[in-house]
Design a protein around this motif. Sequence first.
Motif, PDB file in Angstrom:
ATOM      1  N   SER A 224       0.821  -1.208   0.000  1.00 39.97           N
ATOM      2  CA  SER A 224       0.000   0.000   0.000  1.00 39.97           C
ATOM      3  C   SER A 224       0.855   1.259   0.000  1.00 39.97           C
ATOM      4  O   SER A 224       0.394   2.321  -0.402  1.00 39.97           O
ATOM      5  CB  SER A 224      -0.935   0.023   1.216  1.00 39.97           C
ATOM      6  OG  SER A 224      -0.184   0.037   2.423  1.00 39.97           O
ATOM      7  N   ALA A 225       2.109   1.144   0.462  1.00 39.10           N
ATOM      8  CA  ALA A 225       3.003   2.298   0.524  1.00 39.10           C
ATOM      9  C   ALA A 225       4.429   1.789   0.703  1.00 39.10           C
ATOM     10  O   ALA A 225       4.648   0.594   0.937  1.00 39.10           O
ATOM     11  CB  ALA A 225       2.614   3.233   1.672  1.00 39.10           C
ATOM     12  N   VAL A 226       5.376   2.700   0.587  1.00 36.62           N
ATOM     13  CA  VAL A 226       6.786   2.368   0.778  1.00 36.62           C
ATOM     14  C   VAL A 226       7.424   3.393   1.701  1.00 36.62           C
ATOM     15  O   VAL A 226       7.200   4.595   1.565  1.00 36.62           O
ATOM     16  CB  VAL A 226       7.535   2.328  -0.570  1.00 36.62           C
ATOM     17  CG1 VAL A 226       9.039   2.201  -0.361  1.00 36.62           C
ATOM     18  CG2 VAL A 226       7.025   1.172  -1.427  1.00 36.62           C
ATOM     19  N   LEU A 227       8.194   2.901   2.643  1.00 37.97           N
ATOM     20  CA  LEU A 227       8.904   3.739   3.615  1.00 37.97           C
ATOM     21  C   LEU A 227      10.358   3.863   3.173  1.00 37.97           C
ATOM     22  O   LEU A 227      11.009   2.857   2.883  1.00 37.97           O
ATOM     23  CB  LEU A 227       8.814   3.094   4.997  1.00 37.97           C
ATOM     24  CG  LEU A 227       9.402   3.859   6.182  1.00 37.97           C
ATOM     25  CD1 LEU A 227       8.639   5.154   6.428  1.00 37.97           C
ATOM     26  CD2 LEU A 227       9.370   2.988   7.432  1.00 37.97           C
ATOM     27  N   THR A 228      10.883   5.099   3.139  1.00 36.01           N
ATOM     28  CA  THR A 228      12.218   5.344   2.590  1.00 36.01           C
ATOM     29  C   THR A 228      13.016   6.290   3.473  1.00 36.01           C
ATOM     30  O   THR A 228      12.465   7.234   4.052  1.00 36.01           O
ATOM     31  CB  THR A 228      12.118   5.954   1.175  1.00 36.01           C
ATOM     32  OG1 THR A 228      11.458   5.023   0.313  1.00 36.01           O
ATOM     33  CG2 THR A 228      13.481   6.287   0.602  1.00 36.01           C
ATOM     34  N   ALA A 229      14.314   6.043   3.549  1.00 38.57           N
ATOM     35  CA  ALA A 229      15.261   6.973   4.167  1.00 38.57           C
ATOM     36  C   ALA A 229      16.367   7.231   3.153  1.00 38.57           C
ATOM     37  O   ALA A 229      16.816   6.306   2.466  1.00 38.57           O
ATOM     38  CB  ALA A 229      15.855   6.394   5.447  1.00 38.57           C
ATOM     39  N   LEU A 230      16.806   8.482   3.047  1.00 35.44           N
ATOM     40  CA  LEU A 230      17.888   8.798   2.115  1.00 35.44           C
ATOM     41  C   LEU A 230      18.828   9.820   2.730  1.00 35.44           C
ATOM     42  O   LEU A 230      18.452  10.596   3.607  1.00 35.44           O
ATOM     43  CB  LEU A 230      17.351   9.289   0.771  1.00 35.44           C
ATOM     44  CG  LEU A 230      16.467  10.544   0.719  1.00 35.44           C
ATOM     45  CD1 LEU A 230      17.309  11.806   0.709  1.00 35.44           C
ATOM     46  CD2 LEU A 230      15.584  10.515  -0.513  1.00 35.44           C
ATOM     47  N   GLY A 231      20.066   9.786   2.258  1.00 33.51           N
ATOM     48  CA  GLY A 231      21.060  10.711   2.785  1.00 33.51           C
ATOM     49  C   GLY A 231      22.301  10.715   1.913  1.00 33.51           C
ATOM     50  O   GLY A 231      22.393   9.972   0.924  1.00 33.51           O
ATOM     51  N   ALA A 232      23.258  11.534   2.279  1.00 33.46           N
ATOM     52  CA  ALA A 232      24.502  11.626   1.526  1.00 33.46           C
ATOM     53  C   ALA A 232      25.247  10.301   1.581  1.00 33.46           C
ATOM     54  O   ALA A 232      25.423   9.720   2.656  1.00 33.46           O
ATOM     55  CB  ALA A 232      25.372  12.750   2.086  1.00 33.46           C
ATOM     56  N   SER A 233      25.675   9.817   0.428  1.00 32.89           N
ATOM     57  CA  SER A 233      26.338   8.507   0.356  1.00 32.89           C
ATOM     58  C   SER A 233      27.584   8.441   1.229  1.00 32.89           C
ATOM     59  O   SER A 233      27.924   7.386   1.763  1.00 32.89           O
ATOM     60  CB  SER A 233      26.714   8.191  -1.098  1.00 32.89           C
ATOM     61  OG  SER A 233      25.561   8.079  -1.898  1.00 32.89           O
ATOM     62  N   SER A 234      28.260   9.574   1.396  1.00 33.97           N
ATOM     63  CA  SER A 234      29.513   9.583   2.150  1.00 33.97           C
ATOM     64  C   SER A 234      29.334   9.170   3.601  1.00 33.97           C
ATOM     65  O   SER A 234      30.241   8.608   4.219  1.00 33.97           O
ATOM     66  CB  SER A 234      30.154  10.972   2.089  1.00 33.97           C
ATOM     67  OG  SER A 234      29.263  11.950   2.607  1.00 33.97           O
ATOM     68  N   GLY A 235      28.138   9.414   4.168  1.00 36.11           N
ATOM     69  CA  GLY A 235      27.919   9.057   5.566  1.00 36.11           C
ATOM     70  C   GLY A 235      26.729   8.158   5.787  1.00 36.11           C
ATOM     71  O   GLY A 235      26.239   8.023   6.904  1.00 36.11           O
TER      72      GLY A 235
END
Length: 264
Positions: A224-235
């Motif tokens: 029904s939905a997707v949970l996502t986290a994103l950030g700078a690849s370096s850390g």
Amino acid sequence: MTSPANDRRQRVQAAETGLAILKALTRLGGAASLTAIGNEVGESTAKVHRYLASFVQEGFVVQNPQTLQYHLGTESIRLGLAALRQCDPVRLGEGALLRMRESLETTCFIAVMGNIGPTVLRMEEPPLPVTVNIRPSSVLPLLWSATGQVFLAFTDNADIQQRARQEYAAGSADQRALIPNGPQAIAALCGTVRAQGCAIVRDMLLRGISAVSAPIFDANGHVSAVLTALGASSGFDFRLDGKVCSQIIGEAASISAAMGYLSS
């Protein structure tokens, strides 16, 4: 003479037993014999029958006069429908977004499948967010985003599969290089995402940005939905056994449970 404290305790125990019987009837598929229900809750049939008689009187259970099996009644159905109306993954996921923002210090969001693709609905950012061109109402690709890969992997839909192949054909040389062997590799990608329980993307949609996404299932087992986290690849800890993946998968599972999903 029964003391007030003992009387309250007996009422609580009676309520717990009654709820256990209704839960047992639900686990048994919504229809079962008195013996089956008694075995399921570990109580005598005489005791279970007394509770069922009360439930029949109140409309929560009905008994089929031919088979003598007990079924969930009108009041139980109304209760279930009221609960289903509250099964909004965005509303139920608000707490998860706040927890993830604080503990992971990453940008977090919930997306649903819209008419033209995965669409961000609710987003939380840390005090010093990574600058990304993703906002509420942003539409994400199926192949080049972790969010899209989860929808692609866990949704059995021919139109979505076709859209993914079209995305691959229209992708840049750098993007296509990230999924070698072209359309044939899309199935392998989906298998990997399903096996992991999440999608992990590094520098695929946005250079220098990594993301992890996990599915939120409804009571019927559909995404029904997707949970996502994103950030700078370096850390960003994008290891499958790392903190980000573990929390994303756990939070998505908790939201799914609140939606009525029963994992196998």
